[in-house]
Design an enzyme around this catalytic site. Structure first.
Site: not given
Length: 722
Positions: A63, A386, A416, A446, A479, A575, A603
């Protein structure tokens, strides 16, 4: 009387406009670092299995790497270009960098402290991460053979002198510098070994009752005499480099594919943003390294432990089930099984919501697979943000195209760190006959949407999947996300308009159900918050519950402050980053914020508005979304927010998923008025939402077979089940 007094106090309290920015908002970057401290704190929890604690330490490291490569690099770039844009709480880029660097140094020191503790605990469990002192003769002989057979052929010593230009160190590159003296003439030399990324970070010595690991850099230092015969080793030191990894999309980038292929190469050669070196690094080699890397605005971290703690993920994979969480196998939704695995039959009967990872993501894959194999399916449209490296979704889309169906895939190249993989998928999809669309140049797509058009008799019927998470085989196991399936024709028409917006830039008008950003999501959120304010002022029940990953958008925060000023009770589960301040008298003293960190990564994004009824209520307005409350999501991304109207689905999301998050005590951190977080008090009837969902079947996906197996109902009274 008390309510009247509260309103009088509230009316006399400070207004939003009378307060300074630093009194109203937290800094985004420092809030993110506070989140990563909460992740690191999981590595220090003695009740967790030991290897899971090692995994959390590794996650905190990866992270922090991404934070440095993107956020810190971006601020450093603003400083270089003389950009003085203020952050939400009023700091310049240079002021933010100064505060960030102090905080990151503290965080990295804490990582090393945690590692020293875990290192000792691992040894007690017969897992040894060796230093120079703990290698017995048998292990040393094996390691020497391993070095000669596997490492020596691929390592390339490079002299650092005027005749040999300083070699390029790639982003996240790991290397070792050696300060040597040539025995024949006493000449001093500095040599560099760049460790190929294909090599393992740790080498495990086979055999024996104990597991022994040694890091690749320590192994190279241990046998350096085999690399440099004829030299005396005066000193050495391992180092690691992080570079600016953000990809800025230039306005003239007309061909996105060509641009990103070039940009990915540039990322690997970005400006150095951080150099991490060992504390006992050879001083002669250190001076040379600093000079050659050009560290004018880079942070240098001297580590008195292990560099690159993200590499500990290798240790966490040690085959010791007794030191890990008990295995968990997601359930396949009974609703689908009752229809003999026919997704379309089950969805056609009524809407379904699937709660991942407690319920298997395989049902989403099966939805696309079935569409690919069904002769009555004529078209499939799919967004891909993704998808991972081993994607069953991609294979199903390829199979559908090869079967002659019309298949459209919106592949987001700007995801990314997934740009390269997405380029590979796009190439494979196009070769199979899939129509690949890259979406907007300026906006990321997205939204998580899959749409299947099926011929049924003399009509066509559209089946849709809307998700809060990615179509990614790894993240779907860790997630927590929601998958909503529907055959409601209104959603089908809206989904078609959404795809037309992305593929043909046709702005969607007259949407019947979906709310889409950047078109109208911000305004829809504002309208719902305003409704709660009006209800509060009219004396009707008013409340807002929300679950988000991040809350950074000033407009949304200010609107929540307006609701707080009116006295609306607001409960937020955020979160990660939260720029909203709690406890501001008369503004946010009715707002509570908590963060949940645990076995699974929270998530899903959910909004619930009381709508004039006491929460949780069947009449509350409930939405799930792919978007966080961030400016990028609301203004610069194509996102979908889905209203939940089906009674069963509404009940599961509001009275199970969202309420369980609010009730959790064992994994929750409460945001304090000073910006710090403290663990929730779990001494009075503790409740763990992850354990709850792992041990109870869902509501919506249960089916008739489990109708008598009642799911424990959650009550708003803290920690209670009725």
């Amino acid at each position: 009387m008390a309510s009247v007094m509260n309103e009088m106090i509230r009316s006399e309290a400070a207004s939003i406009g009378s307060l300074l920015p630093q009194e109203l908002y937290y800094n985004r970057e420092l809030s993110w670092l506070a989140f990563n401290r909460r992740v690191l704190a999981e590595a220090a929890r003695p009740e967790y299995p030991l290897l899971e604690r090692v995994r959390f330490l590794s996650i905190s490291g990866s992270n922090l790497d991404e934070f440095m490569m993107i956020r810190v690099a971006g601020l450093a770039g603003q400083v270089r270009r003389g950009i003085s844009k203020l952050s939400i709480e009023g700091r310049t880029p240079s002021q933010q960098l100064s505060a960030i660097r102090e905080a990151t140094e503290e965080l990295q020191m804490e990582q090393q402290h945690v590692w020293r503790e875990l290192h000792g605990l691992l040894a007690k469990e017969h897992i040894h991460v060796a230093d120079e002192g703990r290698i017995d003769t048998e292990a040393r002989n094996w390691l020497k053979d391993y070095f000669l057979d596997h490492l020596l052929p691929v390592l390339t010593p490079q002299a650092i002198d005027p005749a040999h230009p300083f070699p390029f160190v790639a982003n996240q590159g790991l290397g070792v510098l050696f300060h040597l003296t040539r025995i024949s003439d006493g000449e001093q030399v500095v040599e560099m070994i760049l460790i190929p990324s294909a090599l393992p970070r740790f080498v495990r010595v086979p055999g024996g009752e104990d597991a022994t690991y040694i890091s690749i850099e320590r192994l190279i230092c241990r046998f350096a005499d085999l690399l440099f015969p004829g030299f005396r080793i005066e000193g050495d030191g391992a180092f690691r480099v992080l570079r600016d990894s953000d990809i800025e999309l230039e306005e003239e980038a007309e061909d996105l594919v060509r641009y990103f292929r070039t940009a990915i190469q540039r990322r690997r050669r970005g400006r150095v943003i951080q150099l991490e070196i060992e504390e006992d690094f050879d001083p002669v080699a250190e001076v040379l390294l600093r000079e050659q890397l050009g560290l004018s605005d880079a942070q240098v971290i001297k580590t008195n432990g292990m560099i690159g703690v993200e590499g500990l993920a290798d240790i966490a994979e040690e085959d010791r089930p007794d030191l890990k969480f008990d295995p968990y196998s997601p359930r396949y939704p009974e609703r689908i099984m009752e229809h003999d695995g026919d997704c379309f039959a089950a969805i056609g009967e009524k809407d379904i919501v699937i709660h991942h990872p407690y319920e298997s993501f395989e049902v989403v894959v099966d939805f696309v697979r079935q569409a690919a194999n069904d002769p009555d399916v004529v078209a499939i449209k799919q967004t891909l943000y993704r998808a991972g490296k081993q994607s069953a979704i991609i294979n199903a889309l390829i199979a559908a195209a090869e079967a002659g169906k019309s298949v459209t895939a919106v592949v987001e190249l700007k995801a990314r760190f997934d740009e390269e993989q997405n380029l590979l998928w796009a190439n494979q999809l196009e070769r199979a006959g899939v129509q690949v669309i890259y979406g907007f140049v300026d906006w990321k797509t997205h939204a998580k949407v899959s749409m299947v058009v099926r011929r049924e008799g003399n009509r066509y019927r559209t089946y849709c999947h809307f998700g809060t998470g990615n179509y990614h085989p790894v993240t779907t196991r860790i997630y927590t996300d929601l998958s909503f399936f529907t055959a409601d024709p209104r959603f089908g028409r809206d989904a078609a308009k959404l795809f037309n917006f992305v593929t043909g830039y046709v702005e969607p008008h007259g949407l019947e159900q979906l709310v889409v950003s950047p078109i109208d999501m911000r305004n829809e959120l504002y309208r719902n918050i305003d409704r709660e304010i009006a209800n509060q002022q009219a004396g009707r029940p008013a409340a807002i519950w929300a679950k988000l990953n991040s809350l950074t958008d000033k407009g949304v925060i200010d609107k929540l402050y307006e609701a707080g000023q009116a006295g609306v009770n607001i409960s937020l589960v955020v979160r990660g980053i939260c720029c909203l301040k709690t406890g501001i008298p008369g503004i946010s003293d009715t707002i509570e914020v908590k963060s949940i960190i645990g076995r699974f990564l929270e998530h899903s994004r959910i909004w619930a508005f009381a709508n004039g009824y006491r929460l949780p209520s069947p009449r509350a307005r409930v939405f799930i979304s792919s978007a966080d409350a961030m400016s990028r999501n609301l203004d610069r991304r194509v996102e979908a927010m889905v209203p939940i109207r089906n009674r069963t689905v509404h009940d599961q999301i509001l009275q199970q998923v969202l309420l369980a998050n609010l009730l959790d005590t064992e994994q929750s951190w409460i945001l304090q008025d000073d910006g710090s977080y403290i663990r929730a008090d779990s001494t009075d009837r503790p409740f763990n939402l992850h354990n709850y969902f792992m041990t109870n079947p869902s509501l919506s996906g249960r089916g008739q077979a489990l109708v008598e197996d009642a799911v424990p109902r959650l009550a708003l009274r803290k920690g209670a089940q009725v």
